[in-house]
Design a protein around this motif. Structure first.
Motif, PDB file in Angstrom:
ATOM      1  N   ALA A 170    -107.026  74.498-120.267  1.00 28.64           N
ATOM      2  CA  ALA A 170    -106.080  75.258-121.090  1.00 28.64           C
ATOM      3  C   ALA A 170    -105.033  75.955-120.221  1.00 28.64           C
ATOM      4  CB  ALA A 170    -106.829  76.279-121.944  1.00 28.64           C
ATOM      5  N   ALA A 171    -105.422  76.403-119.037  1.00 32.50           N
ATOM      6  CA  ALA A 171    -104.472  77.072-118.145  1.00 32.50           C
ATOM      7  C   ALA A 171    -103.373  76.101-117.715  1.00 32.50           C
ATOM      8  CB  ALA A 171    -105.198  77.634-116.924  1.00 32.50           C
ATOM      9  N   LEU A 172    -103.772  74.880-117.359  1.00 28.61           N
ATOM     10  CA  LEU A 172    -102.760  73.883-116.966  1.00 28.61           C
ATOM     11  C   LEU A 172    -101.926  73.464-118.163  1.00 28.61           C
ATOM     12  CD1 LEU A 172    -104.791  71.820-114.382  1.00 28.61           C
ATOM     13  CD2 LEU A 172    -102.711  73.133-113.962  1.00 28.61           C
ATOM     14  N   ARG A 173    -102.571  73.404-119.321  1.00 26.26           N
ATOM     15  CA  ARG A 173    -101.836  73.061-120.538  1.00 26.26           C
ATOM     16  C   ARG A 173    -100.763  74.111-120.842  1.00 26.26           C
ATOM     17  NH1 ARG A 173    -101.728  70.258-125.050  1.00 26.26           N
ATOM     18  NH2 ARG A 173    -101.135  71.407-126.933  1.00 26.26           N
ATOM     19  N   ARG A 174    -101.123  75.364-120.688  1.00 31.76           N
ATOM     20  CA  ARG A 174    -100.179  76.451-120.940  1.00 31.76           C
ATOM     21  C   ARG A 174     -98.998  76.354-119.969  1.00 31.76           C
ATOM     22  NH1 ARG A 174    -100.431  81.653-118.798  1.00 31.76           N
ATOM     23  NH2 ARG A 174     -99.365  83.269-120.024  1.00 31.76           N
ATOM     24  N   ALA A 175     -99.291  76.098-118.699  1.00 34.09           N
ATOM     25  CA  ALA A 175     -98.213  75.972-117.707  1.00 34.09           C
ATOM     26  C   ALA A 175     -97.354  74.748-118.002  1.00 34.09           C
ATOM     27  CB  ALA A 175     -98.811  75.880-116.306  1.00 34.09           C
ATOM     28  N   GLY A 176     -98.013  73.639-118.349  1.00 35.81           N
ATOM     29  CA  GLY A 176     -97.277  72.417-118.644  1.00 35.81           C
ATOM     30  C   GLY A 176     -96.327  72.604-119.819  1.00 35.81           C
ATOM     31  N   ARG A 177     -96.830  73.249-120.866  1.00 33.77           N
ATOM     32  CA  ARG A 177     -95.956  73.464-122.034  1.00 33.77           C
ATOM     33  C   ARG A 177     -94.774  74.361-121.679  1.00 33.77           C
ATOM     34  NH1 ARG A 177     -97.042  71.605-127.008  1.00 33.77           N
ATOM     35  NH2 ARG A 177     -95.639  73.217-127.810  1.00 33.77           N
ATOM     36  N   ALA A 219     -87.211  66.241-111.503  1.00 35.29           N
ATOM     37  CA  ALA A 219     -88.235  65.850-110.527  1.00 35.29           C
ATOM     38  C   ALA A 219     -89.036  67.094-110.140  1.00 35.29           C
ATOM     39  CB  ALA A 219     -87.597  65.241-109.294  1.00 35.29           C
ATOM     40  N   ILE A 220     -90.352  67.021-110.290  1.00 36.45           N
ATOM     41  CA  ILE A 220     -91.198  68.199-110.124  1.00 36.45           C
ATOM     42  C   ILE A 220     -92.153  68.021-108.956  1.00 36.45           C
ATOM     43  CG2 ILE A 220     -92.785  69.772-111.273  1.00 36.45           C
ATOM     44  CD1 ILE A 220     -91.770  68.728-113.923  1.00 36.45           C
ATOM     45  N   GLY A 221     -92.046  68.884-107.972  1.00 43.09           N
ATOM     46  CA  GLY A 221     -92.965  68.889-106.849  1.00 43.09           C
ATOM     47  C   GLY A 221     -93.671  70.221-106.719  1.00 43.09           C
ATOM     48  N   GLY A 222     -94.364  70.409-105.604  1.00 40.59           N
ATOM     49  CA  GLY A 222     -95.123  71.642-105.368  1.00 40.59           C
ATOM     50  C   GLY A 222     -96.578  71.464-105.735  1.00 40.59           C
ATOM     51  N   GLY A 223     -97.407  72.342-105.194  1.00 40.18           N
ATOM     52  CA  GLY A 223     -98.852  72.205-105.342  1.00 40.18           C
ATOM     53  C   GLY A 223     -99.333  72.078-106.770  1.00 40.18           C
ATOM     54  N   VAL A 224     -98.802  72.908-107.669  1.00 44.10           N
ATOM     55  CA  VAL A 224     -99.291  72.875-109.053  1.00 44.10           C
ATOM     56  C   VAL A 224     -99.025  71.513-109.680  1.00 44.10           C
ATOM     57  CG1 VAL A 224     -99.020  73.891-111.357  1.00 44.10           C
ATOM     58  CG2 VAL A 224     -99.065  75.378-109.346  1.00 44.10           C
ATOM     59  N   SER A 225     -97.915  70.871-109.281  1.00 43.27           N
ATOM     60  CA  SER A 225     -97.563  69.582-109.888  1.00 43.27           C
ATOM     61  C   SER A 225     -98.537  68.485-109.484  1.00 43.27           C
ATOM     62  CB  SER A 225     -96.140  69.182-109.500  1.00 43.27           C
ATOM     63  OG  SER A 225     -96.095  68.730-108.162  1.00 43.27           O
ATOM     64  N   GLN A 226     -99.315  68.737-108.423  1.00 45.17           N
ATOM     65  CA  GLN A 226    -100.249  67.691-107.988  1.00 45.17           C
ATOM     66  C   GLN A 226    -101.495  67.603-108.863  1.00 45.17           C
ATOM     67  OE1 GLN A 226    -100.534  68.213-103.692  1.00 45.17           O
ATOM     68  NE2 GLN A 226     -98.297  68.158-103.619  1.00 45.17           N
ATOM     69  N   THR A 227    -101.571  68.417-109.896  1.00 47.06           N
ATOM     70  CA  THR A 227    -102.655  68.283-110.869  1.00 47.06           C
ATOM     71  C   THR A 227    -102.404  67.115-111.822  1.00 47.06           C
ATOM     72  OG1 THR A 227    -101.534  69.963-112.189  1.00 47.06           O
ATOM     73  CG2 THR A 227    -103.324  70.710-110.789  1.00 47.06           C
ATOM     74  N   GLU A 254    -101.691  64.437-114.608  1.00 44.46           N
ATOM     75  CA  GLU A 254    -101.609  64.354-116.065  1.00 44.46           C
ATOM     76  C   GLU A 254    -102.047  65.635-116.766  1.00 44.46           C
ATOM     77  OE1 GLU A 254    -100.129  61.922-117.912  1.00 44.46           O
ATOM     78  OE2 GLU A 254     -99.498  61.497-115.858  1.00 44.46           O
ATOM     79  N   LEU A 255    -102.942  66.382-116.146  1.00 41.61           N
ATOM     80  CA  LEU A 255    -103.383  67.641-116.758  1.00 41.61           C
ATOM     81  C   LEU A 255    -102.218  68.590-116.963  1.00 41.61           C
ATOM     82  CD1 LEU A 255    -106.629  68.028-114.660  1.00 41.61           C
ATOM     83  CD2 LEU A 255    -106.545  67.917-117.165  1.00 41.61           C
TER      84      LEU A 255
END
Lengths: 335, 335
Positions: free
Chosen positions: A247-254, A273-281, A283-284
């Motif tokens: 849910a945390a990643l979903r919230r950030a993704g939205r 184009a999205i990079g950075g550590g969080v983006s390496q998650t 499809e989540l």
């Protein structure tokens, strides 16, 4: 175009003096590491070195400068002291621009301002020295040789400890009035949302930065007993199906999807184009991102945007810093 | 830069053939009126005429075109048939760009597409014909000679039946990938907000457009008995202190402030100039706008933006349409 921060000193043109194949000395200055590379005109990294950003109670502004000088000197000497085409730098913001008196939030000894461009010019006389925000250098790198290559209208983003970005429109880097264009992290995604470090509320960064995800997940009960749980653990738990982590990643993704919808309505983009550590998650993050984007970007022109992972990885910022010199027609409009 | 909608035909340069002082035939095509003017190189309107946009069950696409031809013919003949520097047009969107096959939402007989640029080129052979979204023309007018004059980074907005805009960055009009940059009305100000005509939700336009204000006020009990209450009455009641009318303008103003904060974080603006009927409510709109903007735009570079009423009034779109020809270095990058 020169603003109040413009440096009136004449900037030498890169080039012929150093030979057509001369590399740029590219530098990436952040709160955790200093990185440097010799980047060839085609973007290849011919030499690379890095060091932890020094800190501690005895360090002062000059001490950090000396550590940087040592890193750069060693790199260039190790490569046989080639003639250089110029010096390109990405540094944490804020900074005056293009004069690049930097005051990075996450580098305490320089926070009150350090004349980085002036010092590098004195150290490398006769060479163009060009400095921009580190997230802008990542976006430039992605446009020059990464996920945005060949497109004229690109938003490059870094989703990590913070959320930053850079904007290329009509094939050229957008600087804005003071070199600060590209702050996608402070596009408002929820006016009543969480407070942001900038002093505002509901910024994309407040929701989607790594520490923000972890804080929210902890509030929801995730590893409440573990005081030092990190984004890496959160991502691992999400991959394992932990509902709060998902849910945390979903919230950030939205939140990212909403911000990109706003950005493309305003700027008519082709690629984000999205990079950075969080983006390496993966499809989540990207699935809820696309879902929210599709809900909010309904006009035909906006639906055409491709949202993709960044292509260059950790070296994007160095490649982009080099492009400030090598591709100045597109990325450097200042003096 | 040419996109999929680019017209490959060569565009004649404006000018010398027609003499240095030759006017542009400027046209503004909207759902309620057709307006045209002869605009001199300095921006002065030398002749002006308008007509209600024809409608009715017997009208077809060609009928509307003939009405436009009559209006333009009469205007030019009345001025003594001067040689023209070109034709500049603002038209309701959407349209392909720069080919300008237009399909305005609020002009039913052209909604399936009308080849406006091709027809005007045939009607005015040898002249440059340049067409852009009507809100973009307003923004261009405000940048050329209005509230954004002399600034390089300007957002021009129209808050009226819809909310539109145009973006000037680095001194030049931003077109984006398909000529659709500037859609500030579809920046998301509240992801859970009211549905928008675009199919999305929580867009600025859904909250701040005139009919949106009226609908919200009626839901809150304002003039519930009066089925045809309009924005003009709402504004009058707000000036008289009616709490629901005041709250409706406050809600719209705050949404505008949030959207402008997002825009300036992304684009690093100097000026946001706001025109259109809703903006004429003055402080009742601008005070909550500034309040929300100050809450969300906290970084120093963002706080410097000036948010001002548009300067040119009703003729901004015609002046901007003329600037597509007169100041092509800044406002026309297409073929």
């Amino acid at each position: 175009m020169t603003g109040p921060g413009a440096d009136p000193a004449a900037e030498p043109a890169p080039g012929p003096a150093a030979g057509a194949g001369a590399p740029v000395l590219a530098v990436d200055i952040g709160g955790t590491k200093l990185a440097a590379a010799l980047v060839e005109p085609g973007g290849r990294i011919a030499a690379y070195d890095r060091a932890a950003t020094p800190g501690g109670p005895d360090l002062d502004a000059e001490g950090l400068w000396r550590a940087l000088e040592v890193l750069l000197g060693k790199l260039v000497a190790g490569a046989g002291d080639p003639a250089l085409a110029g010096v390109g730098v990405g540094c944490g913001g804020p900074m005056t621009w293009p004069a690049a008196e930097v005051s990075p939030l996450n580098i305490p000894v320089w926070r009150d301002g350090f004349p980085l461009r002036a010092r590098l010019r004195a150290r490398y006389p006769g060479l163009p020295v060009r400095i921009h925000n580190d997230a802008i250098c990542v976006a430039v790198g992605e446009h020059w040789l990464g996920a945005g290559r060949g497109r004229d209208n690109v938003l490059g983003m870094v989703v990590s400890t913070g959320v930053g970005g850079g904007l290329i429109l009509g094939g050229r880097l957008v600087n804005g009035a003071s070199g600060n264009a590209g702050h996608i992290g402070h596009v408002v995604v929820d006016p009543g949302g969480p407070p942001c470090a900038c002093g505002g509320r509901g910024c994309l960064e407040a929701v989607a930065r790594g520490p923000g995800l972890v804080a929210w997940a902890r509030e929801q009960g995730w590893r409440r007993e573990s005081a030092d749980a990190t984004g890496v653990e959160l991502a691992a738990d999400a991959r394992g199906g932990h509902p709060v982590a998902v849910a945390a990643l979903r919230r950030a993704g939205r939140a990212l999807g909403v911000a990109i919808a706003s950005a493309t309505h305003l700027c008519d983009l082709e690629v984000a184009a999205i990079g950075g550590g969080v983006s390496q998650t993966g499809e989540l993050l990207f699935e809820p991102l696309e879902e929210a984007f599709r809900e909010h970007a309904r006009m035909e022109f906006a639906r055409r945007v491709r949202i993709v992972p960044a292509g260059l990885g950790q070296t994007a910022g160095l490649v982009g810093a080099a492009a400030l010199v090598f591709a100045q027609d597109r990325y450097w409009s200042a003096g």
